[in-house]
Design an enzyme around this catalytic site. Sequence first.
Site, PDB file in Angstrom:
ATOM      1  N   ASP A  13       0.796  -1.222   0.000  1.00 37.68           N
ATOM      2  CA  ASP A  13       0.000   0.000   0.000  1.00 37.68           C
ATOM      3  C   ASP A  13       0.831   1.276   0.000  1.00 37.68           C
ATOM      4  O   ASP A  13       0.340   2.340   0.359  1.00 37.68           O
ATOM      5  CB  ASP A  13      -0.904  -0.009   1.234  1.00 37.68           C
ATOM      6  CG  ASP A  13      -0.107  -0.252   2.510  1.00 37.68           C
ATOM      7  OD1 ASP A  13       1.115  -0.014   2.503  1.00 37.68           O
ATOM      8  OD2 ASP A  13      -0.704  -0.690   3.507  1.00 37.68           O
ATOM      9  N   GLU A  45      -0.263  -8.955  -1.091  1.00 38.15           N
ATOM     10  CA  GLU A  45      -0.817  -8.411   0.162  1.00 38.15           C
ATOM     11  C   GLU A  45      -2.058  -7.573  -0.140  1.00 38.15           C
ATOM     12  O   GLU A  45      -2.218  -6.439   0.331  1.00 38.15           O
ATOM     13  CB  GLU A  45       0.230  -7.582   0.930  1.00 38.15           C
ATOM     14  CG  GLU A  45      -0.068  -7.404   2.414  1.00 38.15           C
ATOM     15  CD  GLU A  45       0.926  -6.502   3.124  1.00 38.15           C
ATOM     16  OE1 GLU A  45       0.916  -5.284   2.936  1.00 38.15           O
ATOM     17  OE2 GLU A  45       1.762  -7.057   3.871  1.00 38.15           O
ATOM     18  N   GLU A  89      -2.162   5.026   3.065  1.00 41.35           N
ATOM     19  CA  GLU A  89      -2.108   3.617   2.670  1.00 41.35           C
ATOM     20  C   GLU A  89      -3.469   2.985   2.404  1.00 41.35           C
ATOM     21  O   GLU A  89      -3.614   2.156   1.506  1.00 41.35           O
ATOM     22  CB  GLU A  89      -1.349   2.799   3.727  1.00 41.35           C
ATOM     23  CG  GLU A  89       0.159   3.073   3.780  1.00 41.35           C
ATOM     24  CD  GLU A  89       0.531   4.318   4.581  1.00 41.35           C
ATOM     25  OE1 GLU A  89      -0.373   4.942   5.174  1.00 41.35           O
ATOM     26  OE2 GLU A  89       1.720   4.673   4.627  1.00 41.35           O
ATOM     27  N   HIS A 139       6.851   5.377  12.740  1.00 40.09           N
ATOM     28  CA  HIS A 139       7.067   6.186  11.526  1.00 40.09           C
ATOM     29  C   HIS A 139       5.781   6.681  10.883  1.00 40.09           C
ATOM     30  O   HIS A 139       5.813   7.547  10.025  1.00 40.09           O
ATOM     31  CB  HIS A 139       7.843   5.389  10.471  1.00 40.09           C
ATOM     32  CG  HIS A 139       7.049   4.281   9.845  1.00 40.09           C
ATOM     33  ND1 HIS A 139       6.172   4.500   8.813  1.00 40.09           N
ATOM     34  CD2 HIS A 139       6.983   2.964  10.098  1.00 40.09           C
ATOM     35  CE1 HIS A 139       5.608   3.352   8.462  1.00 40.09           C
ATOM     36  NE2 HIS A 139       6.072   2.407   9.231  1.00 40.09           N
ATOM     37  N   ARG A 191       2.782   8.276   9.117  1.00 42.27           N
ATOM     38  CA  ARG A 191       2.533   9.671   8.758  1.00 42.27           C
ATOM     39  C   ARG A 191       1.466  10.312   9.654  1.00 42.27           C
ATOM     40  O   ARG A 191       1.617  11.440  10.108  1.00 42.27           O
ATOM     41  CB  ARG A 191       2.044   9.714   7.305  1.00 42.27           C
ATOM     42  CG  ARG A 191       2.715  10.728   6.432  1.00 42.27           C
ATOM     43  CD  ARG A 191       2.429  10.402   4.978  1.00 42.27           C
ATOM     44  NE  ARG A 191       3.644   9.986   4.305  1.00 42.27           N
ATOM     45  CZ  ARG A 191       4.403  10.786   3.587  1.00 42.27           C
ATOM     46  NH1 ARG A 191       4.075  12.042   3.430  1.00 42.27           N
ATOM     47  NH2 ARG A 191       5.488  10.337   3.004  1.00 42.27           N
ATOM     48  N   HIS A 209      13.678   5.390  12.335  1.00 42.72           N
ATOM     49  CA  HIS A 209      13.385   5.509  10.900  1.00 42.72           C
ATOM     50  C   HIS A 209      14.228   6.653  10.326  1.00 42.72           C
ATOM     51  O   HIS A 209      14.521   7.625  11.026  1.00 42.72           O
ATOM     52  CB  HIS A 209      11.896   5.796  10.738  1.00 42.72           C
ATOM     53  CG  HIS A 209      11.361   5.653   9.343  1.00 42.72           C
ATOM     54  ND1 HIS A 209      11.559   6.618   8.385  1.00 42.72           N
ATOM     55  CD2 HIS A 209      10.646   4.676   8.748  1.00 42.72           C
ATOM     56  CE1 HIS A 209      10.964   6.237   7.256  1.00 42.72           C
ATOM     57  NE2 HIS A 209      10.407   5.053   7.445  1.00 42.72           N
TER      58      HIS A 209
HETATM   59  C1  UD1 Z   1       6.760   4.965   3.466  1.00 50.04           C
HETATM   60  C2  UD1 Z   1       5.377   4.516   3.023  1.00 50.04           C
HETATM   61  C3  UD1 Z   1       4.651   3.802   4.153  1.00 50.04           C
HETATM   62  C4  UD1 Z   1       5.509   2.696   4.735  1.00 50.04           C
HETATM   63  C5  UD1 Z   1       6.854   3.254   5.128  1.00 50.04           C
HETATM   64  C6  UD1 Z   1       7.758   2.150   5.614  1.00 50.04           C
HETATM   65  C7  UD1 Z   1       4.203   5.942   1.420  1.00 50.04           C
HETATM   66  C8  UD1 Z   1       3.352   7.138   1.245  1.00 50.04           C
HETATM   67  N1  UD1 Z   1       4.564   5.679   2.678  1.00 50.04           N
HETATM   68  O1  UD1 Z   1       6.562   5.963   4.449  1.00 50.04           O
HETATM   69  O2  UD1 Z   1       3.440   3.234   3.651  1.00 50.04           O
HETATM   70  O3  UD1 Z   1       4.848   2.172   5.865  1.00 50.04           O
HETATM   71  O4  UD1 Z   1       7.461   3.861   3.990  1.00 50.04           O
HETATM   72  O5  UD1 Z   1       8.860   2.654   6.311  1.00 50.04           O
HETATM   73  O6  UD1 Z   1       4.516   5.274   0.472  1.00 50.04           O
HETATM   74  N2  UD1 Z   1      14.190   8.759   4.066  1.00 50.04           N
HETATM   75  C9  UD1 Z   1      15.514   8.733   3.750  1.00 50.04           C
HETATM   76  N3  UD1 Z   1      16.081   7.531   3.407  1.00 50.04           N
HETATM   77  C10 UD1 Z   1      15.397   6.392   3.376  1.00 50.04           C
HETATM   78  C11 UD1 Z   1      14.029   6.418   3.694  1.00 50.04           C
HETATM   79  C12 UD1 Z   1      13.435   7.608   4.037  1.00 50.04           C
HETATM   80  O7  UD1 Z   1      16.192   9.746   3.780  1.00 50.04           O
HETATM   81  O8  UD1 Z   1      15.981   5.332   3.076  1.00 50.04           O
HETATM   82  C13 UD1 Z   1      13.559  10.049   4.486  1.00 50.04           C
HETATM   83  C14 UD1 Z   1      13.391  11.084   3.366  1.00 50.04           C
HETATM   84  O9  UD1 Z   1      13.647  12.338   3.897  1.00 50.04           O
HETATM   85  C15 UD1 Z   1      11.903  10.981   3.032  1.00 50.04           C
HETATM   86  C16 UD1 Z   1      11.300  10.605   4.371  1.00 50.04           C
HETATM   87  O10 UD1 Z   1      12.262   9.763   5.001  1.00 50.04           O
HETATM   88  O11 UD1 Z   1      11.404  12.188   2.531  1.00 50.04           O
HETATM   89  C17 UD1 Z   1       9.974   9.892   4.297  1.00 50.04           C
HETATM   90  O12 UD1 Z   1      10.046   8.792   3.405  1.00 50.04           O
HETATM   91  P1  UD1 Z   1       8.731   8.385   2.555  1.00 50.04           P
HETATM   92  O13 UD1 Z   1       9.050   7.189   1.742  1.00 50.04           O
HETATM   93  O14 UD1 Z   1       8.206   9.568   1.844  1.00 50.04           O
HETATM   94  O15 UD1 Z   1       7.653   8.029   3.640  1.00 50.04           O
HETATM   95  P2  UD1 Z   1       7.674   7.010   4.849  1.00 50.04           P
HETATM   96  O16 UD1 Z   1       7.085   7.733   6.017  1.00 50.04           O
HETATM   97  O17 UD1 Z   1       8.999   6.389   4.980  1.00 50.04           O
HETATM   98  N1  UDP Z   2      12.801  -3.544  10.011  1.00 56.14           N
HETATM   99  C1  UDP Z   2      14.173  -3.698   9.761  1.00 56.14           C
HETATM  100  N2  UDP Z   2      15.050  -2.899  10.441  1.00 56.14           N
HETATM  101  C2  UDP Z   2      14.656  -1.974  11.352  1.00 56.14           C
HETATM  102  C3  UDP Z   2      13.254  -1.813  11.593  1.00 56.14           C
HETATM  103  C4  UDP Z   2      12.360  -2.606  10.893  1.00 56.14           C
HETATM  104  O1  UDP Z   2      14.568  -4.531   8.953  1.00 56.14           O
HETATM  105  O2  UDP Z   2      15.507  -1.299  11.938  1.00 56.14           O
HETATM  106  C5  UDP Z   2      11.839  -4.367   9.257  1.00 56.14           C
HETATM  107  C6  UDP Z   2      10.812  -5.107  10.062  1.00 56.14           C
HETATM  108  O3  UDP Z   2      11.288  -6.387  10.444  1.00 56.14           O
HETATM  109  C7  UDP Z   2       9.627  -5.202   9.114  1.00 56.14           C
HETATM  110  C8  UDP Z   2       9.774  -3.964   8.245  1.00 56.14           C
HETATM  111  O4  UDP Z   2      11.089  -3.473   8.451  1.00 56.14           O
HETATM  112  O5  UDP Z   2       9.711  -6.330   8.276  1.00 56.14           O
HETATM  113  C9  UDP Z   2       8.754  -2.932   8.613  1.00 56.14           C
HETATM  114  O6  UDP Z   2       9.063  -1.720   7.993  1.00 56.14           O
HETATM  115  P1  UDP Z   2       8.354  -0.367   8.397  1.00 56.14           P
HETATM  116  O7  UDP Z   2       7.933  -0.433   9.820  1.00 56.14           O
HETATM  117  O8  UDP Z   2       9.276   0.722   7.979  1.00 56.14           O
HETATM  118  O9  UDP Z   2       7.100  -0.321   7.424  1.00 56.14           O
HETATM  119  P2  UDP Z   2       5.601  -0.880   7.514  1.00 56.14           P
HETATM  120  O10 UDP Z   2       5.659  -2.351   7.691  1.00 56.14           O
HETATM  121  O11 UDP Z   2       4.918  -0.168   8.630  1.00 56.14           O
HETATM  122  O12 UDP Z   2       5.017  -0.475   6.207  1.00 56.14           O
END
Ligand code: UD1
Ligand code: UDP
Length: 389
Positions: A96, A118, A132, A209, A211, A242
């Site tokens: 999602d 999923e 999501e 994490h 939103r 995160h």
């Molecule tokens: C995204 C997904 C969410 C998922 C989550 C898992 C969307 C809208 N949201 O949310 O469904 O649960 O990932 O973690 O698709 N950033 C980095 N490096 C990284 C990752 C993130 O710098 O490797 C920072 C960036 O500044 C970015 C911010 O994190 O702008 C947010 O990342 P983003 O993918 O937009 O949203 P998540 O909250 O991570």
């Molecule tokens: N995870 C990981 N390292 C971490 C934290 C989480 O590998 O430091 C894994 C965790 O086991 C799970 C996935 O990341 O499988 C969950 O990711 P996240 O919580 O970012 O996203 P969501 O599942 O909420 O979309």
Amino acid sequence: MPTIMPIYGTRPEAIKMAPIVAALKESDQFACVVTVTGQHRAMLDQVNDLFGIVPDHDLNILKPGQSLSAIMTRTIDGLDRLFKTDKPDAVIVQGDTTTSTAAAIAAFYHGIPVVHVEAGLRSGNPLSPFPEEANRKLTSQIASLHLAPTSTSKANLLAENIAEEDIVVTGNTVIDALLETAQKEVAFSDPRLENLAASGHRVLLVTTHRRENQGNAMQGVGRALARIADAEPGVTIVLPAHKNPIVREAVLPALEGKPNVLVIEPLPYGEFTRLLSISHLVLTDSGGVQEEAPSLGKPVLVMRDNTERPEAVLAGTVLLIGTDEDRIVKEVDRLLNDREHFDSMAQAVNPYGDGLAADRTTHAIAELLGCGVRISEFEVPQQVPAAVV
Ligand code: UD1
Ligand code: UDP
């Protein structure tokens, strides 16, 4: 030979797609071309490295502070150009995220069948989780094959008039990834975690994490953790933070200087699953962690008001507690200090999968493309109360 293109961009998608990529690459029926968007640059690469996946195409879309619209448009634009030269017979999207829905839309516009892994999770509230819940419903409208992890998610799809013959219950591939990873002996790269594992201290593992929790709610989570740290010096709180700076700025200030709080960088998946296995309890708003922790018998307090993953709640291993600071402190205190309550939640249950989801996925895709037949569906093991199924 049909070409199948898994497309993914974030850490959870990568973990859940890795078993499917492995199954496709082992299969002699398909060619597998992996495309990543790079929505999560660092956290995505960490997973691909662990599972030895080298993407064939990388859209590299991440911009710090990226908006939802930017993720959507940059993904659609990148795939639009890719599909002009590289047209797979089907794409696979997972879950999602905005990468996932954008990839489904781009493929749909090119007449490429979309396989949704999923599928069918529903919270019933378009604003939680945001975005999501809307993302997954949009994908359901255009997917050709819906791979539901559980019979509950299948029922959600049927209720939205998705044709039954287009749905297969596979189990969740996160359990495939977890079972494979948990078999391996993993050393912590951070010596503080090795010391913690050796100490026998009780560990409270925290991830956050979402939103919709960012801002006041997440600041409250930070304050709640600080109060727990003060009240329970014998407990170590471990928070793999995160990468999102908005999350860090909200949660971390309240935790500065607390000797029994360990804030660390995101852990490689193998190390995270080991940390999960040595934890006493888990406090999270993560989807994937809600699915993994129950199979290891870890009580999970979920900092959300609803969940699209009701199975472990019904089984008693997961409790929804919202984000109120006092409630978080109270529920953690109860699990730490009320043995009977802890024991009632610390039951290993496995409603999300049996490790064969990727295999069922490749068979279902073969059936979709007219070159194979589906195999038996995932059935929830007996320890889950009948009300769930
Ligand atoms: C995204 C997904 C969410 C998922 C989550 C898992 C969307 C809208 N949201 O949310 O469904 O649960 O990932 O973690 O698709 N950033 C980095 N490096 C990284 C990752 C993130 O710098 O490797 C920072 C960036 O500044 C970015 C911010 O994190 O702008 C947010 O990342 P983003 O993918 O937009 O949203 P998540 O909250 O991570
Ligand atoms: N995870 C990981 N390292 C971490 C934290 C989480 O590998 O430091 C894994 C965790 O086991 C799970 C996935 O990341 O499988 C969950 O990711 P996240 O919580 O970012 O996203 P969501 O599942 O909420 O979309």
